[in-house]
Design an enzyme around this catalytic site. Structure first.
Site, short mmCIF file in Angstrom:
data_model
loop_
_atom_site.label_atom_id
_atom_site.label_comp_id
_atom_site.label_asym_id
_atom_site.label_seq_id
_atom_site.Cartn_x
_atom_site.Cartn_y
_atom_site.Cartn_z
N GLN A 15 -4.90 -1.46 9.53
CA GLN A 15 -4.84 -2.79 8.92
C GLN A 15 -5.50 -3.82 9.84
OE1 GLN A 15 -3.76 -3.46 5.81
NE2 GLN A 15 -4.18 -5.63 6.03
N ASP A 47 -10.93 3.01 4.10
CA ASP A 47 -11.38 1.63 3.91
C ASP A 47 -12.89 1.48 3.75
OD1 ASP A 47 -9.52 -0.48 3.80
OD2 ASP A 47 -8.95 -0.15 5.88
N LYS A 103 0.84 -1.21 0.00
CA LYS A 103 0.00 0.00 0.00
C LYS A 103 0.88 1.25 0.00
CE LYS A 103 -3.81 -2.49 2.14
NZ LYS A 103 -4.57 -2.89 3.34
N1 GUN Z 1 -7.27 -6.82 6.04
C1 GUN Z 1 -7.64 -7.58 4.97
N2 GUN Z 1 -8.19 -6.79 4.02
C2 GUN Z 1 -8.16 -5.53 4.49
C3 GUN Z 1 -8.58 -4.27 3.97
O1 GUN Z 1 -9.11 -4.15 2.86
N3 GUN Z 1 -8.35 -3.20 4.77
C4 GUN Z 1 -7.79 -3.30 6.00
N4 GUN Z 1 -7.65 -2.20 6.73
N5 GUN Z 1 -7.40 -4.45 6.52
C5 GUN Z 1 -7.58 -5.55 5.76
#
Ligand code: GUN
Length: 305
Positions: free
Chosen positions: A93, A116, A49
């Site tokens: 996350q 998100d 990311k």
């Molecule tokens: N863990 C697995 N997929 C995601 C996501 O799309 N966003 C976040 N913040 N954590 C995750």
């Protein structure tokens, strides 16, 4: 032979379309990523990311916090990021360690910095069909289906899995595209039969190769959200990946049986190389959109602006 729905060209198009929007802003969009603990998969995702931000000219900062952090300490960090004028999007996350109150942390992220789309306010906007940040993986799947011109309106769509991150928002987004939507989960009766009625099947349950030929109507479109690491040679061989296993000592398979889907589906997303690249592309898209909003009406945003 079924059509292979590769994520790479969809990702490339989404990112290309963001570049002029980023150039048009008076400062770079900013994303803060919060990673708690040292889960190897989460660390890899966070690194990807941050790299995507760097490649696009999005300012990013990562906050790597020990797994012993308390909920209160995380809330202090989120509050600081909510008030930071360089930051347009905040991503915490998942998963967080068990002792942390995930719900409180996600609800503390300002809804207008929710990169998100996990905040209840933004989930509410999704239910109401109004624009707001949306969960990245299902939003990316909608982009993929549009890119490949797979019809959704009036089709039977079945979503396998009811997670807050993928299953539930996926069902709502497909409904908004006028699909007839069913959600299957661990208590669904005759799950194979229900899935076999799908023109469009989305598998997001985290069980390697769970979706076998019995689940797939001939010619259906199958979207595989699973990322499951296989470290057993016999299991890899059953998924038709013996050679790759011999070379690497592990393979990654989705929630859909890779041999069966090739035999039965009309179109499918491979694992790896299907849905994976789209999650980050949509995170970038959410971040740019939030920055555009913040810069267009700085007084209405949360925190110190
Ligand atoms: N863990 C697995 N997929 C995601 C996501 O799309 N966003 C976040 N913040 N954590 C995750």
């Amino acid at each position: 032979m079924p059509q292979i729905l590769s994520g790479a060209p969809v990702q490339a198009r989404i990112l290309e379309n963001l570049k002029p929007r980023i150039k048009n802003l008076s400062r770079p969009p900013g994303l803060a990523v919060v990673l708690v603990g040292q889960d190897p998969a989460s660390s890899i995702y966070v690194r990807s990311k941050i790299k995507a931000c760097h490649d696009l000219g999005i300012f990013s900062e990562s906050h790597e916090i020990p797994a012993t952090v308390t909920t209160e300490e995380l809330l202090v960090l989120v509050d600081k990021l909510n008030k930071d004028p360089k930051i347009d999007g905040i991503l915490v996350q998942m998963p967080l360690p068990k002792h942390v109150d995930t719900r409180r942390v996600l609800e503390a992220v300002a809804a207008d910095k929710d990169a998100d789309g996990f905040h209840p306010t933004n989930v509410g906007y999704l239910v109401a069909g109004r624009p707001a940040p949306r969960s990245c993986t299902p939003a990316g799947i909608i982009e993929l289906l549009k890119f490949y011109e797979i019809p959704m309106a009036g089709r039977n769509a079945v979503v396998l899995g009811r997670s807050d991150i993928v299953g539930k928002p996926m069902a709502l987004m497909l409904l908004q595209e006028n699909a007839t939507v069913t959600i299957c989960h661990s208590r669904t009766e005759d799950i194979e039969g229900v899935c076999r009625r799908a023109d469009l099947l989305v598998a997001a349950i985290g069980r390697p190769g769970f979706v076998t030929a019995d689940f797939i109507a001939p010619g259906a479109t199958v979207i595989d959200v699973g990322i499951n690491r296989i470290t057993d040679a016999a299991q890899a061989a059953a998924f038709g990946r013996a050679e790759e296993f011999a070379a690497k000592g592990k393979v990654v398979v989705g929630d859909v049986h890779p041999v069966d889907v090739q035999r039965c589906a009309g179109a499918y997303t491979p694992v790896p190389g299907g849905v994976g690249p789209l999650t980050i592309a949509m995170l970038m898209s959410n971040t740019v959109e939030l920055a555009e909003k913040h810069l267009a009406s700085p007084d209405q945003t949360t925190g110190a602006r």
